[in-house]
Design an enzyme around this catalytic site. Structure first.
Site, PDB file in Angstrom:
ATOM      1  N   ASP A  73       0.920  -1.076   0.007  1.00 30.94           N
ATOM      2  CA  ASP A  73      -0.375   0.151   0.053  1.00 30.94           C
ATOM      3  C   ASP A  73       1.299   1.436  -0.742  1.00 30.94           C
ATOM      4  O   ASP A  73       1.693   1.419   0.468  1.00 30.94           O
ATOM      5  CB  ASP A  73      -0.777  -0.320   0.762  1.00 30.94           C
ATOM      6  CG  ASP A  73      -1.999   0.566   1.064  1.00 30.94           C
ATOM      7  OD1 ASP A  73      -2.308   1.621   0.150  1.00 30.94           O
ATOM      8  OD2 ASP A  73      -2.342   1.468   2.144  1.00 30.94           O
ATOM      9  N   HIS A  81      -7.572  10.299   3.488  1.00 39.53           N
ATOM     10  CA  HIS A  81      -7.258   8.534   4.510  1.00 39.53           C
ATOM     11  C   HIS A  81      -7.662   9.072   6.262  1.00 39.53           C
ATOM     12  O   HIS A  81      -7.566  10.424   6.363  1.00 39.53           O
ATOM     13  CB  HIS A  81      -5.837   8.796   5.019  1.00 39.53           C
ATOM     14  CG  HIS A  81      -5.787   8.096   3.825  1.00 39.53           C
ATOM     15  ND1 HIS A  81      -4.588   8.793   2.026  1.00 39.53           N
ATOM     16  CD2 HIS A  81      -5.459   6.695   3.673  1.00 39.53           C
ATOM     17  CE1 HIS A  81      -4.338   7.436   1.230  1.00 39.53           C
ATOM     18  NE2 HIS A  81      -4.895   7.004   1.724  1.00 39.53           N
ATOM     19  N   ASP A 129       3.535   4.901  -5.833  1.00 36.97           N
ATOM     20  CA  ASP A 129       2.052   5.955  -5.673  1.00 36.97           C
ATOM     21  C   ASP A 129       2.765   7.452  -5.650  1.00 36.97           C
ATOM     22  O   ASP A 129       3.711   7.889  -5.192  1.00 36.97           O
ATOM     23  CB  ASP A 129       1.604   6.123  -3.876  1.00 36.97           C
ATOM     24  CG  ASP A 129       0.797   7.391  -3.771  1.00 36.97           C
ATOM     25  OD1 ASP A 129       1.165   8.528  -4.258  1.00 36.97           O
ATOM     26  OD2 ASP A 129      -0.103   7.486  -2.874  1.00 36.97           O
ATOM     27  N   SER A 158      -9.047   2.051   8.422  1.00 35.48           N
ATOM     28  CA  SER A 158      -9.449   3.174  10.193  1.00 35.48           C
ATOM     29  C   SER A 158     -10.836   2.604  10.615  1.00 35.48           C
ATOM     30  O   SER A 158     -10.377   2.216  11.309  1.00 35.48           O
ATOM     31  CB  SER A 158      -9.582   4.781   9.139  1.00 35.48           C
ATOM     32  OG  SER A 158      -8.465   5.251   8.606  1.00 35.48           O
TER      33      SER A 158
HETATM   34  P1  13P Z   1      -9.139   4.918   5.052  1.00 35.76           P
HETATM   35  O1  13P Z   1      -8.618   5.757   6.091  1.00 35.76           O
HETATM   36  O2  13P Z   1      -9.824   5.488   5.302  1.00 35.76           O
HETATM   37  O3  13P Z   1      -9.902   3.592   6.245  1.00 35.76           O
HETATM   38  O4  13P Z   1      -7.802   4.427   3.866  1.00 35.76           O
HETATM   39  C1  13P Z   1      -7.811   3.777   3.908  1.00 35.76           C
HETATM   40  C2  13P Z   1      -6.283   3.902   2.675  1.00 35.76           C
HETATM   41  O5  13P Z   1      -6.824   4.007   1.994  1.00 35.76           O
HETATM   42  C3  13P Z   1      -5.102   2.997   2.749  1.00 35.76           C
HETATM   43  O6  13P Z   1      -4.697   2.864   1.880  1.00 35.76           O
HETATM   44  O1  G3H Z   2      -3.076   4.986   4.016  1.00 33.30           O
HETATM   45  C1  G3H Z   2      -2.577   4.517   4.747  1.00 33.30           C
HETATM   46  C2  G3H Z   2      -3.424   3.475   5.445  1.00 33.30           C
HETATM   47  O2  G3H Z   2      -4.025   3.875   6.113  1.00 33.30           O
HETATM   48  C3  G3H Z   2      -1.699   3.126   6.091  1.00 33.30           C
HETATM   49  O3  G3H Z   2      -1.840   3.522   7.075  1.00 33.30           O
HETATM   50  O4  G3H Z   2       0.919   4.177   7.302  1.00 33.30           O
HETATM   51  O5  G3H Z   2      -0.254   4.128   8.999  1.00 33.30           O
HETATM   52  O6  G3H Z   2       0.522   2.070   8.966  1.00 33.30           O
HETATM   53  P1  G3H Z   2      -0.516   3.405   7.849  1.00 33.30           P
HETATM   54 ZN    ZN Z   3      -4.643   4.675   1.006  1.00 30.54          ZN
END
Ligand code: 13P
Ligand code: G3H
Ligand code: ZN
Length: 323
Positions: free
Chosen positions: A93, A189, A115, A271
């Site tokens: 991610d 986010h 990204d 989240s």
């Molecule tokens: P949320 O913070 O809305 O859960 O989004 C998560 C996300 O986009 C992880 O890449």
């Molecule tokens: O997009 C972000 C995700 O919620 C991951 O969050 O970088 O705190 O693990 P993090």
């Molecule tokens: Zn994200």
């Protein structure tokens, strides 16, 4: 080199094709620890949903990249033992560099996100193209991003979002060769997506931007980040048990349902899972001040997270009962 196919993982190609044809979205849940992984895997086995296990750069440094990878490998064994046939992708991610993407691909990831959305357009194209060239040699899927989401994208903080410019998407997809595209249509986010007063409705997502994008790249898989609903029942439990989350608001379920029926094939949720776990732990520890066995509070938190995941798959994303 550990190839994802040897671990029983799948890339996202067939998952997205089925999701596009079936009018649903594949859930992408972030995990950082054992309990989150248990909840995701068991929730998706039970609801017979495909799933994308998401690992951020932060998760890799929190949990140790090697341990996380073996955990995902272990999850595949659990799925097999359960006699389940759900496809699972292991996905990076918000990858922010070529080297990070390569490192994930070499250690068994079946999908990576590069990204480059914080960079100028041409740099985003060049970086994304470089990752695609390497990933595709190993049949690994690549997600790119155009447009910026406000909030925190793994250690990179953006004060303001800017929506994806539909005029750029066709050129971006053609030049980079990506397999899916994350776009910005008003989500962000974290737990504070919209500034609203209590009782006030949150502003709708920019479905007009999504429709413009779909017109330009018909049938191409779109990804929605920042898609937690910020479930108020858990925010309330947190606040009733010593927490303080004021004005936390997310994307209403109806809007996610609408997105899932469109070209949006992947919906990212982190989240909401964080809120569930925090709510249960706060409540249990407040009600049982003498408790000090982590299994007694992490276990119920995990079980509640599994319930939430099943409900999302069944009632919001439409990904349940597909396998
Ligand atoms: P949320 O913070 O809305 O859960 O989004 C998560 C996300 O986009 C992880 O890449
Ligand atoms: O997009 C972000 C995700 O919620 C991951 O969050 O970088 O705190 O693990 P993090
Ligand atoms: Zn994200």
């Amino acid at each position: 080199m550990v190839h994802y196919k040897d671990l029983g993982l799948s890339n996202t190609r067939d998952m997205f094709k089925k999701a596009m044809d079936g009018g649903y979205a594949v859930p992408a849940y972030n995990f950082n620890n054992l309990e989150q992984l248990q909840a995701i895997i068991n929730g998706c086995i039970e609801s017979r949903s495909p799933v994308i296990l998401q690992v951020s750069k932060g998760a890799r440094s929190y949990a140790n990249q090697t341990l996380l990878r073996y955990m995902a490998q272990g999850a595949m064994e659990v799925i097999k033992e359960a006699g389940s046939k759900i496809p699972v992708a292991l996905h990076l991610d918000h990858g922010d560099s070529y080297d990070l993407c390569v490192s994930c691909i070499e250690t068994g990831f079946s999908s990576v996100m590069i990204d480059g959305s914080a960079h100028p357009y041409d740099e985003n194209v060049a970086l994304t193209r470089k990752v695609v060239d390497y990933a595709h040699k190993h049949d690994v899927s690549v997600e790119g991003e155009l447009g910026v989401l406000a909030g925190i994208e793994d250690e990179v903080s953006h004060a303001k979002s800017h929506y994806t410019n539909p005029e750029e998407v066709e050129d971006f997809v053609k030049k980079t060769g990506v397999d899916s595209l994350a776009i910005s249509i008003g989500t962000s986010h974290g737990a504070y997506k919209f500034k609203v007063k209590p009782g006030e409705e949150v502003p709708p997502l920019r479905f007009d931007v999504l429709e413009e994008v779909e017109k330009r790249i018909p049938g191409f898989p779109i990804v929605l980040h920042g898609a937690s609903s910020v479930l108020q029942e858990y925010v309330e439990i947190i606040n009733a048990n010593g927490g303080r989350l004021e004005g936390a608001a997310g994307v209403p379920a109806e809007q996610l349902r609408r997105a899932a029926k469109s070209a949006v094939c992947k919906i990212n949720i982190d989240s909401d899972g964080r809120l569930v776990v925090t709510a249960l732990i706060r409540k249990i520890l407040k009600e049982n001040p003498g408790e000090f066995d982590p299994r007694k509070y992490l276990g119920p938190a995990r079980d509640e997270l599994k319930k939430m995941i099943i409900a999302k798959n069944r009632e919001v994303l439409g990904s349940a009962d597909r396998y």
